[in-house]
Motif scaffolding. Structure first.
Motif, PDB file in Angstrom:
ATOM      1  N   SER A 155      -0.051  12.310 189.837  1.00 11.94           N
ATOM      2  CA  SER A 155      -0.886  11.475 188.969  1.00 11.94           C
ATOM      3  C   SER A 155      -0.380  11.479 187.524  1.00 11.94           C
ATOM      4  O   SER A 155      -0.614  10.533 186.774  1.00 11.94           O
ATOM      5  CB  SER A 155      -2.349  11.931 189.011  1.00 11.94           C
ATOM      6  N   ALA A 156       0.363  12.539 187.122  1.00 11.02           N
ATOM      7  CA  ALA A 156       0.919  12.583 185.762  1.00 11.02           C
ATOM      8  C   ALA A 156       1.955  11.479 185.574  1.00 11.02           C
ATOM      9  O   ALA A 156       2.057  10.885 184.494  1.00 11.02           O
ATOM     10  CB  ALA A 156       1.536  13.956 185.493  1.00 11.02           C
ATOM     11  N   ASP A 157       2.735  11.180 186.607  1.00 11.89           N
ATOM     12  CA  ASP A 157       3.681  10.071 186.530  1.00 11.89           C
ATOM     13  C   ASP A 157       2.961   8.730 186.436  1.00 11.89           C
ATOM     14  O   ASP A 157       3.424   7.814 185.746  1.00 11.89           O
ATOM     15  CB  ASP A 157       4.591  10.061 187.766  1.00 11.89           C
ATOM     16  N   VAL A 158       1.832   8.620 187.130  1.00 10.81           N
ATOM     17  CA  VAL A 158       1.066   7.371 187.088  1.00 10.81           C
ATOM     18  C   VAL A 158       0.500   7.157 185.684  1.00 10.81           C
ATOM     19  O   VAL A 158       0.509   6.037 185.153  1.00 10.81           O
ATOM     20  CB  VAL A 158      -0.056   7.376 188.148  1.00 10.81           C
ATOM     21  N   TRP A 159       0.003   8.228 185.049  1.00  8.25           N
ATOM     22  CA  TRP A 159      -0.456   8.132 183.656  1.00  8.25           C
ATOM     23  C   TRP A 159       0.679   7.639 182.763  1.00  8.25           C
ATOM     24  O   TRP A 159       0.495   6.727 181.951  1.00  8.25           O
ATOM     25  CB  TRP A 159      -0.951   9.498 183.166  1.00  8.25           C
ATOM     26  N   SER A 160       1.863   8.234 182.902  1.00 13.97           N
ATOM     27  CA  SER A 160       2.995   7.851 182.057  1.00 13.97           C
ATOM     28  C   SER A 160       3.419   6.405 182.304  1.00 13.97           C
ATOM     29  O   SER A 160       3.842   5.714 181.367  1.00 13.97           O
ATOM     30  CB  SER A 160       4.176   8.794 182.297  1.00 13.97           C
TER      31      SER A 160
END
Length: 250
Positions: free
Chosen positions: A181-186
């Protein structure tokens, strides 16, 4: 044979020429400090694994070489430049182009995640675009090792990620457990970048202040003006403060 074409947080970038085949490729030169040889070995091993990856929307890794003081990473050369460069030259993208690039970025992200790799540093500067308008994710999977090749003081760590803080998910800044999900935020932060021609959280010019704000905020960065309702809803789904809630919403 090579010529320098750029410089980033972790080293210089050159364009190389294969004198046997005439093929162009990119070379990333990373300086090795004392005590970083083991980190370089880990990075080389990681790149060896990633050489097998092949997708239309990721930059291909070719291999590595190591000298006494430098590590060289050989990559597919993408001549069109990055999304960040395009924004500096042409300004804000229209929603149709944002949709196109976001679709391509997320196809690349999905491919990496399906192969067990997190990108860890998605931002406009790390999305290269071919002359035909095809977006390709660059520098995936290497951020953690590159940051480890610096001294471990907080000041040095902050310096090492200075170009990426505004795109980072809160859980990454806080160093709590984080996942895909951290990649999706970025990716959502990159969508804001495309819609404003500025980094997210533009009011913060001090890196440490920005890190504190992102780690403690209860609201995502403001969206670009003029987006459709569907685009705003998509962006809100990307940028959930609570990563557990983010997974359940998607």
């Amino acid at each position: 044979m090579h010529v320098q074409i750029g410089e980033g947080s972790f080293g210089k970038v050159f364009m190389g020429l294969n004198e046997r085949t005439g093929e162009l490729f990119a070379i990333k030169q990373i300086s090795l400090m004392d005590g970083t040889q083991s980190e370089a070995e880990k990075l080389e091993a990681e790149i060896h694994v990633m050489k097998s990856l092949c997708h239309r929307h990721i930059v291909r890794y070719i291999g590595t070489s190591r000298g006494d003081r430098n590590l060289y990473i050989f990559l597919e050369y993408v001549p069109g430049g990055s999304i960040a460069t395009m924004l500096s030259r042409f300004g804000v993208f229209q929603e149709g182009l944002i949709r196109r690039f976001m679709y391509q970025i997320l196809l690349g992200v999905s491919y990496l995640h399906n192969n067990g790799i997190m990108h860890c540093d998605i931002k406009g500067a790390n999305v290269l675009v071919t002359e035909q308008g095809i977006a390709k994710l660059a520098d995936f999977g290497c951020s953690k090792q590159l940051q480890g090749m610096r001294t471990q003081s907080f000041e040095e760590s902050a310096h090492g990620i200075r170009g990426s803080v505004m795109w980072m998910a809160p859980e990454v800044i806080k160093q709590t457990r984080h996942g895909r999900s951290a990649d999706v935020w970025s990716a959502g932060a990159t969508m804001i970048e495309m819609g404003t021609a500025h980094r997210p959280w533009p009011a913060f010019t001090n890196n440490l202040a920005a890190m504190f704000h992102v780690a403690t905020t209860r609201e995502p960065p403001p969206p670009p003006d003029g987006l459709s309702a569907a685009a705003n809803d998509f962006l809100a789904r990307c940028m959930c403060i609570d990563p557990v809630r983010a997974v359940t919403r998607r």
